[in-house]
Design an enzyme around this catalytic site. Structure first.
Site, PDB file in Angstrom:
ATOM      1  N   ARG A 159      -7.026   5.401  -6.157  1.00 46.91           N
ATOM      2  CA  ARG A 159      -6.426   7.004  -6.385  1.00 46.91           C
ATOM      3  C   ARG A 159      -6.570   6.982  -8.225  1.00 46.91           C
ATOM      4  O   ARG A 159      -7.202   8.166  -7.966  1.00 46.91           O
ATOM      5  CB  ARG A 159      -4.719   7.683  -6.146  1.00 46.91           C
ATOM      6  CG  ARG A 159      -4.552   6.796  -4.473  1.00 46.91           C
ATOM      7  CD  ARG A 159      -3.839   6.824  -4.273  1.00 46.91           C
ATOM      8  NE  ARG A 159      -2.618   8.167  -4.825  1.00 46.91           N
ATOM      9  CZ  ARG A 159      -1.650   8.010  -4.522  1.00 46.91           C
ATOM     10  NH1 ARG A 159      -0.752   7.104  -4.511  1.00 46.91           N
ATOM     11  NH2 ARG A 159      -0.838   9.233  -4.691  1.00 46.91           N
ATOM     12  N   ILE A 219       1.371  -1.629   0.412  1.00 50.36           N
ATOM     13  CA  ILE A 219      -0.086   0.139  -0.010  1.00 50.36           C
ATOM     14  C   ILE A 219       1.059   1.337   0.604  1.00 50.36           C
ATOM     15  O   ILE A 219       2.143   0.935   0.579  1.00 50.36           O
ATOM     16  CB  ILE A 219      -1.130   0.212   1.661  1.00 50.36           C
ATOM     17  CG1 ILE A 219      -0.467  -0.106   2.450  1.00 50.36           C
ATOM     18  CG2 ILE A 219      -1.935  -1.382   0.799  1.00 50.36           C
ATOM     19  CD1 ILE A 219      -1.060   0.283   3.853  1.00 50.36           C
ATOM     20  N   ASP A 220       0.411   2.062  -0.766  1.00 51.71           N
ATOM     21  CA  ASP A 220       1.239   3.361  -0.691  1.00 51.71           C
ATOM     22  C   ASP A 220       1.685   4.284   1.086  1.00 51.71           C
ATOM     23  O   ASP A 220       0.928   3.738   2.085  1.00 51.71           O
ATOM     24  CB  ASP A 220       0.168   4.528  -1.056  1.00 51.71           C
ATOM     25  CG  ASP A 220       0.042   3.946  -3.030  1.00 51.71           C
ATOM     26  OD1 ASP A 220       0.559   3.051  -2.837  1.00 51.71           O
ATOM     27  OD2 ASP A 220      -0.498   4.895  -3.065  1.00 51.71           O
ATOM     28  N   ARG A 221       2.015   5.392   0.375  1.00 48.37           N
ATOM     29  CA  ARG A 221       3.362   5.241   1.855  1.00 48.37           C
ATOM     30  C   ARG A 221       1.984   6.038   2.415  1.00 48.37           C
ATOM     31  O   ARG A 221       2.579   5.891   4.017  1.00 48.37           O
ATOM     32  CB  ARG A 221       4.398   6.245   1.506  1.00 48.37           C
ATOM     33  CG  ARG A 221       5.345   7.360   2.264  1.00 48.37           C
ATOM     34  CD  ARG A 221       5.923   8.111   2.469  1.00 48.37           C
ATOM     35  NE  ARG A 221       6.082   9.117   2.829  1.00 48.37           N
ATOM     36  CZ  ARG A 221       7.714  10.264   2.893  1.00 48.37           C
ATOM     37  NH1 ARG A 221       8.085   9.828   1.993  1.00 48.37           N
ATOM     38  NH2 ARG A 221       8.024  10.667   3.758  1.00 48.37           N
TER      39      ARG A 221
END
Length: 304
Positions: free
Chosen positions: A236, A135-137
């Site tokens: 996103r 998962i993204d930062r």
């Protein structure tokens, strides 16, 4: 390495050919070489999905290997579930999942190495031990890691056949006309900005996101998203393509003033469900909304 293609390789994808031609090279590693411009055809870089023709000459420029040492770091982890095969962590916003250029340490992998010791799968190599998905930062929430290779393979198969259930919550900009829907748009790396992804109907990989409205506010909507596929930045990119970027997203035009609690996008991996690789039991795990998310919801309510 220079190779003249034979009739057996005619019509083969470049990444498939490269992974089969070079010993110990995975398909993903081959794709990285291609994306980095290290494989040439007629002096021009090949793309991973380019089709090859018999008689062509391919030059692969293999970069010199670099030594990598990832050290365990005593970083607190919010462990939601753990046994001898898997560990599920509620990742905080701001934490990078694995070391990468610009983020050599203080990652989830560093923390897992300290917490789990040597008991992490090695399938994804020394940079990403145990990591099954990412998962993204600046996305918070649940992420699963495997403690052995058999568990990793079983979980990877569930990712592939979409039986590993991943549910997110997000606050997006604007109002949705429907109460639920599905976004089915292919995603690929952006043509000019390699840090971004984009909708691409020609070279994109299939990407499907199911969404449902949880609450509506003046100018914002709280939604639930379920991933059918797991492309980079999928939620996103899909929501931004509908004109409703995730609030706070600095990459896909979701930044709005008046939300100081947001350090990134308002996106949280809320629920995770998978079949345990050893017991066969289906587990359903949940991570409550973090403080930044609940504070954002309270601010949205005041805008009514």
């Amino acid at each position: 390495m220079i190779v003249t293609l034979t009739a057996e390789t005619d019509g083969q994808r470049a990444d498939q050919f490269l992974s089969q031609s070079l010993n110990n090279l995975t398909r993903s590693a081959a794709q990285k070489l291609l994306e980095g411009g290290h494989v040439l055809r007629g002096g021009k870089p090949l793309k991973k999905n380019d089709r090859l023709k018999a008689g062509e000459e391919i030059a692969a420029l293999i970069p010199d290997p670099t030594e990598v040492e990832i050290l365990p770091q005593d970083i607190p982890l919010d462990v939601v579930y753990e046994d001898g095969d898997v560990i599920v962590v509620n990742k905080p916003v701001g934490m990078v999942v694995h070391p990468a250029p610009g983020h050599p340490d203080s990652t989830l992998v560093n923390a897992l190495l300290h917490h789990c010791g040597a008991s992490l799968s090695g399938i994804n190599g020394e940079l990403r031990p145990g990591i099954v998905h990412r998962i993204d930062r600046d996305t918070s929430g649940l992420i699963i890691a495997a403690k052995n290779d058999s568990a990793h393979l079983a979980l990877a198969e569930q990712l592939q056949d979409h039986s590993l259930y991943r549910e997110y919550e997000a606050v997006i900009i604007g109002g949705l006309r429907e109460d639920a829907g599905t976004i089915d748009l292919p995603i690929a790396r952006h043509n000019t900005d390699r840090k971004k992804m984009a909708i691409n109907h020609y070279n994109g990989r299939s990407a499907v996101t199911h969404w449902q409205v949880l609450d509506r506010y003046a100018g914002y909507t709280h939604i639930r998203c379920r991933l059918e596929t797991g492309r980079t930045h999928q939620i996103r990119v899909h929501l931004a393509a509908q004109g409703h970027p995730v609030l706070g997203d600095p990459v896909y035009s979701g930044v709005r003033k008046g939300f100081p609690e947001l350090v990134g996008q308002c996106l949280h991996a809320r629920r995770l469900s998978f079949v345990h690789p050893r017991t066969g039991e289906r587990l359903l795990l949940e991570a409550p909304l973090p403080d930044y998310f609940t504070a954002t919801l309270e601010r949205c309510k005041k805008l009514q």
